[in-house]
Write an enzyme that holds these catalytic residues in place. Structure first.
Site, PDB file in Angstrom:
ATOM      1  N   GLY A  61      -0.256 -43.732 -45.420  1.00  0.00           N
ATOM      2  CA  GLY A  61       0.976 -42.957 -45.338  1.00  0.00           C
ATOM      3  C   GLY A  61       1.931 -43.398 -44.262  1.00  0.00           C
ATOM      4  O   GLY A  61       3.111 -43.061 -44.312  1.00  0.00           O
ATOM      5  N   GLY A 348       3.550 -42.581 -49.393  1.00  0.00           N
ATOM      6  CA  GLY A 348       2.754 -42.432 -48.594  1.00  0.00           C
ATOM      7  C   GLY A 348       2.918 -41.893 -47.360  1.00  0.00           C
ATOM      8  O   GLY A 348       3.083 -42.430 -46.503  1.00  0.00           O
ATOM      9  N   THR A 349       3.550 -40.613 -46.409  1.00  0.00           N
ATOM     10  CA  THR A 349       4.100 -39.860 -45.293  1.00  0.00           C
ATOM     11  C   THR A 349       3.039 -39.067 -44.563  1.00  0.00           C
ATOM     12  O   THR A 349       2.126 -38.561 -45.167  1.00  0.00           O
ATOM     13  CB  THR A 349       5.178 -38.893 -45.847  1.00  0.00           C
ATOM     14  OG1 THR A 349       6.125 -39.649 -46.567  1.00  0.00           O
ATOM     15  CG2 THR A 349       5.815 -38.097 -44.746  1.00  0.00           C
ATOM     16  N   VAL A 350       3.178 -38.945 -43.227  1.00  0.00           N
ATOM     17  CA  VAL A 350       2.342 -38.038 -42.454  1.00  0.00           C
ATOM     18  C   VAL A 350       3.238 -37.077 -41.696  1.00  0.00           C
ATOM     19  O   VAL A 350       4.318 -37.443 -41.224  1.00  0.00           O
ATOM     20  CB  VAL A 350       1.418 -38.779 -41.472  1.00  0.00           C
ATOM     21  CG1 VAL A 350       0.412 -39.637 -42.233  1.00  0.00           C
ATOM     22  CG2 VAL A 350       2.191 -39.638 -40.481  1.00  0.00           C
ATOM     23  N   SER A 367       6.664 -42.061 -41.777  1.00  0.00           N
ATOM     24  CA  SER A 367       6.265 -42.447 -43.127  1.00  0.00           C
ATOM     25  C   SER A 367       6.554 -43.901 -43.427  1.00  0.00           C
ATOM     26  O   SER A 367       7.505 -44.493 -42.915  1.00  0.00           O
ATOM     27  CB  SER A 367       7.013 -41.570 -44.134  1.00  0.00           C
ATOM     28  OG  SER A 367       6.805 -42.005 -45.454  1.00  0.00           O
TER      29      SER A 367
END
Length: 531
Positions: A61, A348, A349-350, A367
């Site tokens: 991510g 895919g 991001t956190v 991200s």
């Protein structure tokens, strides 16, 4: 906030109640953040340590080649930071003349990574601990390995199928030619070395020094446009926030180039509906939210761009109260509508959240965009690069058309709620186009219908997919799904474990006694922790 232990949604979790809290999508990152608080650091130190650790333990991510945004309350006022990167100066519509759209993977999807600049900006203005200290957990996991968590292992395999042929990907992310299994130890020594260089130089190695030179060299090898000068001229911007009031709370978002304005517009549209008269899971309440979000997203997709290039349709025009009231009139309470783009008058991001006992609260997101991003990994560095360039348009009439030095449309957005000019809730819902939609759902569940943070996170979610299309989690009651179908929604059901499709929420809310309640999404591997 009503802490009801017998809420109606499947969950294995309760809210975490503590003075100091961290909520992230990965347990090791949450613990890294908490360790900084225990050392006397503040919420910014905790957020940064967690964010840096996430680049190692959740590469599906985010990474050193990511972008980032932050909203924070410093104890007295709110601040917004845009640490997203810009297009290489070589990029223009002419550069992409042989393409129908900007590529989604590979070097020609890579804009300047901004996350590292965001870390530096946050530390310099608000941090307490030495920069190097924040990197210690991440360096340990990169150098000596960490056990890959179950959801990350699943996403890793998915990414490998798409990206194995991209430059540098297999050498870095497929040891022995395979994606690591859940529980398998994975180490990335080149990434550990890059983290040390960034820590020791306060980021300058990434934008001007050894790492920048390696990025440029690899770009040249593949005939890509990124140059050392593009990296050296990058800077993060303190941009403030834009906001929308709903009853006694105010939702704050980062100004464009992000999609946060869609959440604000939807909330402003709902202000002119009868949603307050409906129960939280009433199909008509869901219908109103869906319709308001469709209206907001149609304008967002048409008009949002780098704010310096929004010269025809401005954010102020899109959020004009009279315009939102007119848009609300288009909603039919009984029937789904395929709305068209509105016409605002030109004017895919956190994700992670942290809060400390002093009152500081941080809402932070970073991200790659799509999983491992572009798939490009710079040799000998462990740096994998985002694919944010894919957010540009090649339509010459679009405000979001690609241009040198311009920021692309961004999906990643942190959120923040205030009440009576005081901090109330720091939150986010990672997951591409789900994010603004998730912000709306979390805001209403917690502050119109008084659900606690974990209950709001556990509740089933919906997502607008275009036209009359919506996706709903299968955890919705069958009668609710049928009611939406009867209203004319083109409904698709998806399993709740579709973490990207329905996002992963992390929420921290401040209680009246000065402590905090934190919730973490079971759709992810993460956790909320505190002391």
């Amino acid at each position: 906030m009503n802490f009801n232990p017998y809420h109606p949604y499947p969950s294995r979790r309760s809210p975490i109640l503590a003075k100091n809290v961290v909520a992230t999508s990965h347990p090791l990152a949450a613990q890294a953040g908490l360790s900084m608080l225990s050392l006397g650091g503040n919420a910014v130190d905790a957020a940064l340590a967690a964010a840096i650790t996430l680049t190692v333990v959740e590469p599906t991510g985010n990474g050193l080649g990511s972008d980032a945004f932050c909203i924070l309350w410093d104890g007295k006022s709110i601040h917004g930071l845009n640490a997203s990167g810009r297009a290489p100066m070589a990029w223009s519509p002419e550069y992409f003349k042989d393409y129908e759209k900007v590529p989604f993977h590979g070097w020609n999807s890579v804009t300047v990574p901004g996350a590292v600049s965001g870390w530096v900006s946050l530390l310099e203005r608000f941090g307490k601990l030495p920069f190097e200290k924040l990197f210690e957990p991440a360096i340990e996991y990169a150098e000596h390995g960490f056990p890959v968590s179950p959801i990350i292992a699943k996403l890793w395999k998915h990414g490998a199928k798409q990206l194995a042929q991209q430059p540098g990907f297999a050498d870095n992310f497929l040891p022995n030619g395979l994606a690591p299994e859940a529980g398998e130890l994975y180490a990335n020594p080149p990434l550990a070395r890059s983290l040390r260089l960034i820590a020791e130089t306060h980021g300058s190695a990434f934008y001007e020094g050894e790492l920048a030179e390696k990025i440029e060299s690899f770009a040249k090898k593949h005939n890509a446009g990124m140059r050392l000068s593009d990296l050296a001229t990058h800077k993060a911007d303190w941009c403030g926030t834009i906001n929308q009031k709903f009853d006694d709370v105010v939702l704050h978002e980062i100004p464009p180039n992000g999609q946060g304005i869609a959440g604000l517009m939807a909330l402003g549209i709902l202000d002119h509906t009868e949603i307050r008269d409906l129960d939280v899971d009433d199909p008509k309440a869901l219908h109103l939210q869906i319709e308001a979000m469709k209206l907001a997203l149609s304008d967002t997709e048409a008009y949002v761009a780098d704010i310096d290039f929004m010269d025809r349709i401005t954010p102020e025009a899109m959020m004009d109260p009279a315009y939102l009231q007119e848009r609300a009139k288009l909603i039919n309470l009984e029937q789904a509508t395929d709305f068209k783009v509105g016409e605002p008058k030109s004017i895919g991001t956190v994700y992670l959240s942290a809060a400390d006992a002093s009152g500081m609260m941080v809402s932070f997101i970073q991200s790659n965009y799509a999983g491992f991003g572009s798939g490009v990994v710079v040799p000998e560095t462990g740096i994998h690069l985002q694919n944010r360039g894919a957010g540009f348009s090649l339509n010459a009439h679009s405000q979001n058309v690609v241009a040198p030095g311009k920021r692309p449309f961004h999906t990643i957005i942190p959120a923040f709620l205030t009440k009576n000019d005081q901090p109330l809730m720091s939150f986010g819902v990672m997951g591409g186009p789900m994010q603004a939609q998730g912000h709306l759902q979390m805001t209403l569940r917690t502050h119109l219908w008084d659900q606690d943070v974990q209950m709001a996170v556990d509740a089933p979610r919906w997502r607008v997919t275009g036209g009359l299309g919506i996706a709903c989690e299968t955890s919705f009651p069958e009668a609710t799904l049928q009611a939406l179908i009867d209203m004319g929604h083109d409904l698709t059901c998806e399993e709740p474990d579709n973490a990207f499709g329905f996002g992963g929420a992390q929420i921290v809310t401040r209680l009246e006694n000065g402590t905090h309640a934190a919730g973490s999404d079971s759709r992810k591997d993460g956790q909320a922790v505190g002391f």
